[in-house]
Write an enzyme that holds these catalytic residues in place. Sequence first.
Site, PDB file in Angstrom:
ATOM      1  N   CYS A 177       6.173  -5.706  15.672  1.00  0.00           N
ATOM      2  CA  CYS A 177       5.686  -4.799  16.711  1.00  0.00           C
ATOM      3  C   CYS A 177       4.223  -5.158  16.988  1.00  0.00           C
ATOM      4  O   CYS A 177       3.424  -5.287  16.066  1.00  0.00           O
ATOM      5  CB  CYS A 177       5.815  -3.345  16.261  1.00  0.00           C
ATOM      6  N   CYS A 183      -1.386   5.433  10.341  1.00  0.00           N
ATOM      7  CA  CYS A 183      -0.150   4.790  10.800  1.00  0.00           C
ATOM      8  C   CYS A 183      -0.438   3.418  11.383  1.00  0.00           C
ATOM      9  O   CYS A 183      -1.302   3.269  12.235  1.00  0.00           O
ATOM     10  CB  CYS A 183       0.509   5.620  11.908  1.00  0.00           C
ATOM     11  N   CYS A 226       6.348  -7.227   7.069  1.00  0.00           N
ATOM     12  CA  CYS A 226       7.436  -6.742   7.926  1.00  0.00           C
ATOM     13  C   CYS A 226       7.779  -7.836   8.928  1.00  0.00           C
ATOM     14  O   CYS A 226       6.897  -8.536   9.407  1.00  0.00           O
ATOM     15  CB  CYS A 226       6.999  -5.478   8.676  1.00  0.00           C
ATOM     16  N   SER A 263      11.038   5.027  15.793  1.00  0.00           N
ATOM     17  CA  SER A 263       9.770   4.628  16.421  1.00  0.00           C
ATOM     18  C   SER A 263      10.075   4.074  17.800  1.00  0.00           C
ATOM     19  O   SER A 263      10.403   2.902  17.947  1.00  0.00           O
ATOM     20  CB  SER A 263       9.087   3.578  15.545  1.00  0.00           C
ATOM     21  N   LEU A 264       9.984   4.924  18.789  1.00  0.00           N
ATOM     22  CA  LEU A 264      10.451   4.550  20.128  1.00  0.00           C
ATOM     23  C   LEU A 264       9.342   3.871  20.937  1.00  0.00           C
ATOM     24  O   LEU A 264       9.477   2.738  21.346  1.00  0.00           O
ATOM     25  CB  LEU A 264      10.970   5.799  20.838  1.00  0.00           C
ATOM     26  N   HIS A 265       8.281   4.578  21.204  1.00  0.00           N
ATOM     27  CA  HIS A 265       7.064   4.063  21.865  1.00  0.00           C
ATOM     28  C   HIS A 265       7.240   3.664  23.329  1.00  0.00           C
ATOM     29  O   HIS A 265       6.258   3.572  24.058  1.00  0.00           O
ATOM     30  CB  HIS A 265       6.445   2.887  21.103  1.00  0.00           C
ATOM     31  N   GLU A 306       0.828  -1.207   0.000  1.00  0.00           N
ATOM     32  CA  GLU A 306       0.000   0.000   0.000  1.00  0.00           C
ATOM     33  C   GLU A 306       0.868   1.264   0.000  1.00  0.00           C
ATOM     34  O   GLU A 306       1.987   1.260   0.490  1.00  0.00           O
ATOM     35  CB  GLU A 306      -0.941  -0.018   1.216  1.00  0.00           C
ATOM     36  N   CYS A 313       1.124  -3.097  15.480  1.00  0.00           N
ATOM     37  CA  CYS A 313       1.162  -2.672  14.079  1.00  0.00           C
ATOM     38  C   CYS A 313       0.572  -3.755  13.182  1.00  0.00           C
ATOM     39  O   CYS A 313       0.970  -4.924  13.254  1.00  0.00           O
ATOM     40  CB  CYS A 313       2.624  -2.401  13.691  1.00  0.00           C
ATOM     41  N   SER A 326      12.032   6.166   8.423  1.00  0.00           N
ATOM     42  CA  SER A 326      11.516   5.847   9.751  1.00  0.00           C
ATOM     43  C   SER A 326      11.946   4.436  10.105  1.00  0.00           C
ATOM     44  O   SER A 326      11.773   3.512   9.314  1.00  0.00           O
ATOM     45  CB  SER A 326       9.987   5.944   9.728  1.00  0.00           C
ATOM     46  N   GLY A 336       6.711  -2.187   6.132  1.00  0.00           N
ATOM     47  CA  GLY A 336       8.099  -2.635   6.093  1.00  0.00           C
ATOM     48  C   GLY A 336       9.040  -1.818   6.953  1.00  0.00           C
ATOM     49  O   GLY A 336       8.704  -0.738   7.429  1.00  0.00           O
ATOM     50  N   GLU A 337      10.232  -2.363   7.145  1.00  0.00           N
ATOM     51  CA  GLU A 337      11.282  -1.700   7.916  1.00  0.00           C
ATOM     52  C   GLU A 337      12.386  -1.277   6.934  1.00  0.00           C
ATOM     53  O   GLU A 337      13.130  -2.128   6.429  1.00  0.00           O
ATOM     54  CB  GLU A 337      11.812  -2.662   8.988  1.00  0.00           C
ATOM     55  N   ASN A 340      -3.607   3.880  16.529  1.00  0.00           N
ATOM     56  CA  ASN A 340      -4.720   3.527  15.657  1.00  0.00           C
ATOM     57  C   ASN A 340      -5.105   2.066  15.868  1.00  0.00           C
ATOM     58  O   ASN A 340      -4.242   1.226  16.109  1.00  0.00           O
ATOM     59  CB  ASN A 340      -4.326   3.760  14.192  1.00  0.00           C
ATOM     60  N   CYS A 387       3.581   8.487   1.595  1.00  0.00           N
ATOM     61  CA  CYS A 387       4.101   7.503   2.540  1.00  0.00           C
ATOM     62  C   CYS A 387       4.269   6.199   1.768  1.00  0.00           C
ATOM     63  O   CYS A 387       3.286   5.639   1.282  1.00  0.00           O
ATOM     64  CB  CYS A 387       3.098   7.360   3.685  1.00  0.00           C
TER      65      CYS A 387
HETATM   66  N1  SAH Z   1       9.193   0.088  10.269  1.00  0.00           N
HETATM   67  C1  SAH Z   1       9.315   1.516  10.286  1.00  0.00           C
HETATM   68  C2  SAH Z   1       8.373   2.243   9.354  1.00  0.00           C
HETATM   69  C3  SAH Z   1       6.958   1.740   9.234  1.00  0.00           C
HETATM   70  S1  SAH Z   1       5.863   1.968  10.609  1.00  0.00           S
HETATM   71  C4  SAH Z   1       9.171   2.025  11.700  1.00  0.00           C
HETATM   72  O1  SAH Z   1       8.902   1.228  12.593  1.00  0.00           O
HETATM   73  O2  SAH Z   1       9.369   3.199  11.932  1.00  0.00           O
HETATM   74  C5  SAH Z   1       5.498   3.708  10.592  1.00  0.00           C
HETATM   75  C6  SAH Z   1       5.117   4.264  11.948  1.00  0.00           C
HETATM   76  O3  SAH Z   1       3.792   3.864  12.347  1.00  0.00           O
HETATM   77  C7  SAH Z   1       6.040   3.807  13.072  1.00  0.00           C
HETATM   78  O4  SAH Z   1       6.326   4.887  13.912  1.00  0.00           O
HETATM   79  C8  SAH Z   1       5.173   2.792  13.785  1.00  0.00           C
HETATM   80  O5  SAH Z   1       5.597   2.530  15.083  1.00  0.00           O
HETATM   81  C9  SAH Z   1       3.832   3.455  13.705  1.00  0.00           C
HETATM   82  N2  SAH Z   1       2.705   2.580  14.010  1.00  0.00           N
HETATM   83  C10 SAH Z   1       2.629   1.253  13.813  1.00  0.00           C
HETATM   84  N3  SAH Z   1       1.429   0.781  14.208  1.00  0.00           N
HETATM   85  C11 SAH Z   1       0.734   1.844  14.672  1.00  0.00           C
HETATM   86  C12 SAH Z   1      -0.583   1.999  15.190  1.00  0.00           C
HETATM   87  N4  SAH Z   1      -1.407   0.972  15.306  1.00  0.00           N
HETATM   88  N5  SAH Z   1      -0.979   3.238  15.550  1.00  0.00           N
HETATM   89  C13 SAH Z   1      -0.142   4.302  15.404  1.00  0.00           C
HETATM   90  N6  SAH Z   1       1.099   4.219  14.908  1.00  0.00           N
HETATM   91  C14 SAH Z   1       1.543   2.995  14.544  1.00  0.00           C
END
Ligand code: SAH
Length: 355
Positions: free
Chosen positions: A112, A328, A108, A209-211, A88, A115, A186, A156-157, A285, A101
């Site tokens: 995570c 996202c 991937c 993407s720390l979280h 996508e 995701c 990212s 993807g990463e 999301n 984007c």
């Molecule tokens: N793999 C890369 C790029 C793709 S994910 C990365 O991890 O950065 C793009 C962004 O969306 C990342 O910051 C990821 O953590 C975030 N993301 C993934 N799932 C999400 C969700 N359910 N709600 C909000 N952000 C999310």
Amino acid sequence: MPATPYDLTRDELAALMPGEPAYRARQVWEGLHARAQRPEEMTELPAALRNALGSVLRPALREVSTRHADGGETTKWLWSLADDVRIETVLMRYSDRVTVCVSTQAGCAMACQFCATGQAGFQRHLTPGEIVEQVAVAMRAARPRRLSNVVFMGMGEPLANYDRVWAAVQRLHTEMGLSARHLTLSTVGLVPGIRRLAGENLPVNLAVSLHAANDELRDELVPINRRYPLAALSDACAEYVAASGRRLSIEWALIHEVNDRPQDVTELVAFARPLAAHVNLIPLNATPGYAVVGSSPARVRRFRDDLLGSGVNATIRVTRGADIDAACGQLASAVDAGGRATNQQLRLARNAAAR
Ligand code: SAH
């Protein structure tokens, strides 16, 4: 043999036009890149050549569906590739910029928890041409506006597909007129990739993407943290900032009572402040495989205010495309109709919780 337009080198493109003068190959190359034209649109070419190229240069991306949201400001494409895997791409039109984007892998492997792409697993790496063509399609769709930004934040990463992603970055920069400061990679935090990036000569933006900013919680949310824990990640980020001169971005998807508590602010401040990083806050999301809701708007604002109060720059990212699963973490073309129903249910649950 049909070829895809953006996986060819200049010489390979010229070889598709035997007997044509050299300037023709240059015209076609510039048409494909600088103007993102399909061969059929290159009216400066003789009709016979145009038609011949149109049948030889076959798009890598075959459209499965195109959906619009946010009053037409957001477009999501679902593509099928030559081997039928699906990816996508999302185009977002803002008042001051137009951003695409792009996906860098089908699926991937980072897993995570929250995701949708991670929940579906890994299929394969995308080629440079498959990545560049997503940008070309977006450039065409953006007209008459100019596509200004590319974020490698789709499926993807990017740093797990380093060589192909970097080849795409160079093509966008050198041939398509996108400046490095308008390109953002990212990453989930692949330390060797970040260090390698620090040695490149194009200072692109880096988003991490720390979280979570303690290893115990991050091990759970972002499993690759077990291999590259926070201390190593912080060192690699510092190296990138020093080498590139770019400001680092930290992505933080706010999850109700998981990473939106006062202690999470404290830990994030300790990580972000020494790096002078900017924090992007995204309310989580909904995705089918993670039954936890995003933080309420009030908790999101509180989290931001607490960061600002501690001297860390932070903004709340406005979610685009949630209604078409284009937000996202929602990109997951492999999810079947059953998955979408679950997604819908989760959204209803989240909306109910927010009321
Ligand atoms: N793999 C890369 C790029 C793709 S994910 C990365 O991890 O950065 C793009 C962004 O969306 C990342 O910051 C990821 O953590 C975030 N993301 C993934 N799932 C999400 C969700 N359910 N709600 C909000 N952000 C999310």
